[in-house]
Design a protein around this motif. Structure first.
Motif, PDB file in Angstrom:
ATOM      1  N   LEU A 471      11.075  14.587  41.834  1.00  8.99           N
ATOM      2  CA  LEU A 471      11.764  15.126  41.058  1.00  8.99           C
ATOM      3  C   LEU A 471      13.240  15.253  41.642  1.00  8.99           C
ATOM      4  O   LEU A 471      14.285  14.752  40.704  1.00  8.99           O
ATOM      5  CB  LEU A 471      11.629  16.876  41.053  1.00  8.99           C
ATOM      6  N   SER A 472      13.634  15.098  42.845  1.00  8.63           N
ATOM      7  CA  SER A 472      15.020  14.857  43.215  1.00  8.63           C
ATOM      8  C   SER A 472      15.455  13.641  43.027  1.00  8.63           C
ATOM      9  O   SER A 472      16.776  13.439  42.833  1.00  8.63           O
ATOM     10  CB  SER A 472      15.267  15.427  44.606  1.00  8.63           C
ATOM     11  N   GLU A 473      14.678  12.615  43.023  1.00  8.48           N
ATOM     12  CA  GLU A 473      14.918  11.302  42.714  1.00  8.48           C
ATOM     13  C   GLU A 473      14.883  10.707  41.288  1.00  8.48           C
ATOM     14  O   GLU A 473      15.374   9.682  40.992  1.00  8.48           O
ATOM     15  CB  GLU A 473      14.021  10.368  43.758  1.00  8.48           C
ATOM     16  N   ILE A 478      17.907  16.975  35.878  1.00  7.68           N
ATOM     17  CA  ILE A 478      19.023  17.610  36.525  1.00  7.68           C
ATOM     18  C   ILE A 478      18.391  18.661  37.480  1.00  7.68           C
ATOM     19  O   ILE A 478      17.846  19.337  37.009  1.00  7.68           O
ATOM     20  CB  ILE A 478      19.943  18.174  35.410  1.00  7.68           C
ATOM     21  N   THR A 479      18.928  18.469  38.794  1.00  8.50           N
ATOM     22  CA  THR A 479      18.334  19.343  39.639  1.00  8.50           C
ATOM     23  C   THR A 479      19.602  20.076  40.335  1.00  8.50           C
ATOM     24  O   THR A 479      20.519  19.496  40.595  1.00  8.50           O
ATOM     25  CB  THR A 479      17.521  18.768  40.679  1.00  8.50           C
ATOM     26  N   LEU A 480      19.475  21.424  40.757  1.00  9.58           N
ATOM     27  CA  LEU A 480      20.693  21.927  41.159  1.00  9.58           C
ATOM     28  C   LEU A 480      19.961  23.046  42.143  1.00  9.58           C
ATOM     29  O   LEU A 480      18.905  23.904  41.796  1.00  9.58           O
ATOM     30  CB  LEU A 480      21.482  22.739  40.379  1.00  9.58           C
ATOM     31  N   TYR A 481      20.554  23.198  43.228  1.00 10.70           N
ATOM     32  CA  TYR A 481      20.455  24.548  44.237  1.00 10.70           C
ATOM     33  C   TYR A 481      21.525  24.926  44.535  1.00 10.70           C
ATOM     34  O   TYR A 481      22.788  24.778  44.243  1.00 10.70           O
ATOM     35  CB  TYR A 481      19.589  23.982  45.466  1.00 10.70           C
ATOM     36  N   ILE A 494      19.382  30.303  47.790  1.00 11.36           N
ATOM     37  CA  ILE A 494      18.761  31.553  47.113  1.00 11.36           C
ATOM     38  C   ILE A 494      18.439  31.181  45.561  1.00 11.36           C
ATOM     39  O   ILE A 494      17.855  31.930  45.071  1.00 11.36           O
ATOM     40  CB  ILE A 494      19.496  32.740  47.097  1.00 11.36           C
ATOM     41  N   THR A 495      18.945  29.967  45.186  1.00 12.79           N
ATOM     42  CA  THR A 495      18.437  29.688  43.784  1.00 12.79           C
ATOM     43  C   THR A 495      18.424  28.226  43.417  1.00 12.79           C
ATOM     44  O   THR A 495      18.871  27.405  44.128  1.00 12.79           O
ATOM     45  CB  THR A 495      19.357  30.191  42.775  1.00 12.79           C
ATOM     46  N   VAL A 496      17.427  27.856  42.480  1.00 10.79           N
ATOM     47  CA  VAL A 496      16.959  26.647  42.385  1.00 10.79           C
ATOM     48  C   VAL A 496      16.982  26.515  40.727  1.00 10.79           C
ATOM     49  O   VAL A 496      16.216  27.317  40.176  1.00 10.79           O
ATOM     50  CB  VAL A 496      15.473  26.311  42.979  1.00 10.79           C
ATOM     51  N   VAL A 497      17.415  25.421  40.120  1.00 14.21           N
ATOM     52  CA  VAL A 497      17.167  25.122  38.771  1.00 14.21           C
ATOM     53  C   VAL A 497      16.893  23.607  38.563  1.00 14.21           C
ATOM     54  O   VAL A 497      17.319  22.712  39.370  1.00 14.21           O
ATOM     55  CB  VAL A 497      18.546  25.234  37.920  1.00 14.21           C
ATOM     56  N   ALA A 498      15.943  23.173  37.482  1.00 16.42           N
ATOM     57  CA  ALA A 498      15.401  21.866  37.583  1.00 16.42           C
ATOM     58  C   ALA A 498      15.200  21.813  36.083  1.00 16.42           C
ATOM     59  O   ALA A 498      14.557  22.521  35.451  1.00 16.42           O
ATOM     60  CB  ALA A 498      14.413  21.343  38.327  1.00 16.42           C
ATOM     61  N   ILE A 508      14.672  23.081  30.643  1.00 19.36           N
ATOM     62  CA  ILE A 508      14.995  23.465  31.820  1.00 19.36           C
ATOM     63  C   ILE A 508      13.563  24.062  32.259  1.00 19.36           C
ATOM     64  O   ILE A 508      12.845  24.842  31.879  1.00 19.36           O
ATOM     65  CB  ILE A 508      15.666  24.707  31.952  1.00 19.36           C
ATOM     66  N   ASP A 509      12.799  23.294  33.134  1.00 21.42           N
ATOM     67  CA  ASP A 509      11.379  23.476  33.693  1.00 21.42           C
ATOM     68  C   ASP A 509      11.373  24.670  34.861  1.00 21.42           C
ATOM     69  O   ASP A 509      10.365  25.023  34.979  1.00 21.42           O
ATOM     70  CB  ASP A 509      10.874  22.395  34.202  1.00 21.42           C
ATOM     71  N   LEU A 510      12.451  24.811  35.501  1.00 22.16           N
ATOM     72  CA  LEU A 510      12.379  25.646  36.661  1.00 22.16           C
ATOM     73  C   LEU A 510      13.763  26.414  36.841  1.00 22.16           C
ATOM     74  O   LEU A 510      14.744  25.719  36.739  1.00 22.16           O
ATOM     75  CB  LEU A 510      12.219  24.712  37.653  1.00 22.16           C
TER      76      LEU A 510
END
Lengths: 595, 81
Positions: A471-473, A478-481, A494-498, A508-510
């Motif tokens: 996912l990160s690659e 779009i991935t964010l922590y 403390i937070t994760v969005v993907a 937004i899956d996550l």
């Protein structure tokens, strides 16, 4: 109480003779068991291992449902899609393999390269099993490493020569440990250490190998099952959390009330003092990795505290979260300790040199673990260590700092009560966030947080580490922590969005966040970044999903609060939301500085 | 220890292993007479008897056992050695 035979160092003859009666007794104990489906895939016989594991798991509060592979079908069951295993849907797979499963051991005619090829083939065989398990079942894996073999035909050279099996076993074990460092949800059952600890002469028994195809002696099986049950209990959050310690003749030698602080035995002056310091050091090691310490001593409080002012004391009074030194019965104090720290009484372990005190505590509070440590101080720490009460499954930076996080939370709560306006309170926290795309160094923590967060979690999707890496690659994602720091300290990641990009939309899956930082406007800060990343990619719309579970009710209105429009709502309470991105979007976050 | 004593001690082991306090064995009892007597129970019986009588059975000795009486005789011989 037959089940007492399950306390380290175990009553092995009783366990073997009366396992059926012990199981009945445990099941009748009225404990609240959690049920787990455990598949045992063996490279040798596993029946007795299963029976013993069941006893130790029941003791830890887990009621297992077992699947056992046919004899030596651990590879086939996974790789060739065993129907039964598929139907079973395991929560956890235990791979019971050992040195007998090294099919291609090195031979004298092998060059160093040949041996390397054999090593890589063995590694490939196991990684293919692990990959397939994680793909098909996405479940926890517990894998034995390899124990040292029965024979070493090359003598001492077996260790240093590439053709030696001892040499080979040591190398494959290093490969296994590297894998365990990189793979989430994967744990090594260290039978190499265990076999060394009880002794290879006791571990190996060729009689039961030739007769019944057990790769270890019958008497070693309870040790194996116990070690394994500690890992499984830890995976499901049932490891012990707090060590309650007596003082006189436990943490130091002598009676401080009678002898005075200058005469207690602690430190390197005497053998006895050194032994007590050794125990203190062990307790400090536990504390440093997140085990809570407490004192329960029959003493005047003043005298008890003085003991920790001794110049050779390893522990200080600040190492203890709860400190009970009085003349009340110990079981009452221990109850109080559990209440103060706010943990279940069954997560306490009580250490006392006095058998009478141990007896009263274990009879009054059967949920508390009270190891029978004998009365020789030099052995106390070994008993504690070998009983494996505090098995950790990983040591992330966040785990090591947990005690500090809670300390910080207390201070934040104190502060909050001083402000009339919540915004004023948030400003006063001087929050600084780091919000970035997933980066390799954080993937472990991102995966851990994703898989354990239940409440602030919009979709409750779980990802194994390899999926996170992918996912990160993914350029289409779009991935964010987010990490958050405030004036009381670092809250960690403390937070994760993907989300994935489809046409001009971000789906937004996550989206999840640790409850440690609820109501701090962190969700606004990260949403601003989602919008800005979407704008950069020329996207026009953000689609959010809320999948209802029994635990995530707190975020049912999450997208509404961000200004999303409700598109669809299912009967079960799940919903879909849309947000049209305005090119002139104004940031929602007011209180967090984004670094 | 005579054969009757040995049989009596063996009976208690059988009762423990099969968790059945009413179980009665005699010289002729074999795996066919006790439903739960499978290979797993067999090891538990052997291991428990080795511990109870403080003896050790070899592979060869175990291969020649056919019923409870054989086992009791073998234990008797070993205790006399």
């Amino acid at each position: 109480m037959l089940a007492k035979s399950l306390e380290y160092p175990f009553d092995i003859p009783l366990l073997q003779k009366k396992k059926r009666a012990i199981k009945k007794e445990l099941l009748a104990s009225g404990k609240n068991f959690v049920s787990k489906k455990i598949a045992i895939l063996g490279g040798s016989s596993t029946s007795e291992i299963k029976d013993m594991l069941e006893l130790f798991l029941l003791k830890s509060g887990i009621e297992p449902i077992f699947y056992e592979s046919e004899f030596n079908k651990y590879y086939e069951d996974v790789i060739f899609d065993g129907e039964e295993l598929k139907k079973f849907k395991p929560d956890l797979i235990y791979l019971h393999t050992s040195y007998v499963n090294i099919m291609e051991s090195p031979s004298l005619t092998d060059s160093a390269e040949d041996v390397e090829v054999k090593l890589m083939r063995l590694k490939e065989k196991f990684t293919s099993i692990w990959n397939k398990i994680q793909k098909d079942f996405n479940c926890i894996i517990v894998q034995n490493n390899f124990e040292l073999p029965v024979y070493r035909s090359l003598g001492n050279l077996d260790f240093s020569h590439t053709a030696g099996l001892v040499n080979f076993v040591n190398k494959i074990n290093i490969i296994f440990s590297q894998n365990a460092q990189q793979r989430a949800g994967f744990y090594i059952n260290d039978i190499n250490y265990l076999a060394a600890r009880i002794g290879l002469e006791k571990w190996h028994d060729l009689g039961v190998w030739y007769s019944y195809k057990y790769a270890l002696s019958y008497d070693a099986i309870p040790f194996l099952a116990h070690n394994l049950s500690n890992i499984i209990a830890a995976v499901y959050g049932l490891a012990k959390k707090c060590l309650v310690l007596d003082l006189d003749n436990t943490l130091w030698g002598g009676i401080i009330g009678d002898d005075g602080v200058q005469n207690i035995k602690i430190g390197n002056e005497t053998a006895l003092g050194e032994a007590h310091a050794g125990l203190q050091k062990y307790a400090l090691d536990l504390k440093n990795r997140g085990v809570i310490l407490a004192v329960c001593s029959k003493n005047e409080a003043e005298n008890a505290l003085e003991g920790f002012l001794h110049p050779d004391s390893v522990l200080t009074k600040d190492d203890f979260t709860s400190f009970k030194a009085n003349w009340d019965p110990k079981h009452l104090n221990i109850k109080q300790i559990a209440k103060e720290i706010n943990i279940g009484i069954d997560s306490l372990v009580f250490l006392d040199d006095n058998p009478a005190e141990r007896e009263i505590v274990s009879s009054q509070l059967p949920e508390v673990s009270v190891p029978d440590i004998g009365n020789n101080i030099e052995n106390f720490a070994s008993y504690l260590d070998r009983a494996g009460y505090f098995e950790p499954i990983s040591l992330l930076v966040d785990d090591l700092q947990r005690a500090k996080f809670y300390e910080g939370n207390n201070k934040r709560e104190e502060l909050e009560s001083k402000f009339s306006d919540y915004g004023e309170f948030l400003s006063s926290l001087q929050m600084v966030a780091e919000i970035e795309h997933f980066s390799p160094v954080y993937l472990d923590r991102i995966t851990q947080l994703t898989n354990k967060t239940n409440q602030f979690n919009l979709t409750t999707k779980r990802y194994a580490l390899p999926e996170m890496v992918a996912l990160s690659e993914d350029s289409n994602a779009i991935t964010l922590y987010g990490r958050l720091t405030d004036k009381f300290g670092d809250n960690g990641l403390i937070t994760v969005v993907a989300g994935t990009i489809r046409e001009k939309e971000l789906h937004i899956d996550l989206w999840l966040m640790s409850c440690r930082v609820l109501k701090r406007d962190m969700e606004f800060a990260i949403f601003d970044q989602i919008v800005s990343a979407s704008l950069k990619k020329g996207l026009e719309k953000i689609v959010g999903y809320f999948y209802k579970t029994s635990k995530n009710g707190m975020v049912s209105k999450h997208y509404e609060s961000l200004g999303f429009e409700l598109i669809n709502e299912d009967k079960d309470g799940s919903s879909t939301w849309e947000f049209k991105i305005d090119p002139c979007y104004k940031n929602k976050n007011k209180y967090i500085k984004v670094a | 220890m005579n054969k009757d004593n040995i049989l009596e001690a063996m009976q208690q082991i059988f009762r423990d292993v099969f968790d059945d306090e009413g179980l009665v064995i005699d010289n002729e009892t074999s795996a066919e007479d006790i439903e739960d007597w499978d290979s797993l129970a067999q090891i538990n019986l052997v291991i428990s008897m080795e511990k109870e009588f403080k003896v050790k059975f070899s592979l060869l000795e175990l291969a020649n056992l056919h019923n409870v009486g054989d086992m009791a005789d073998l234990i008797g011989q070993k205790l006399q050695q």
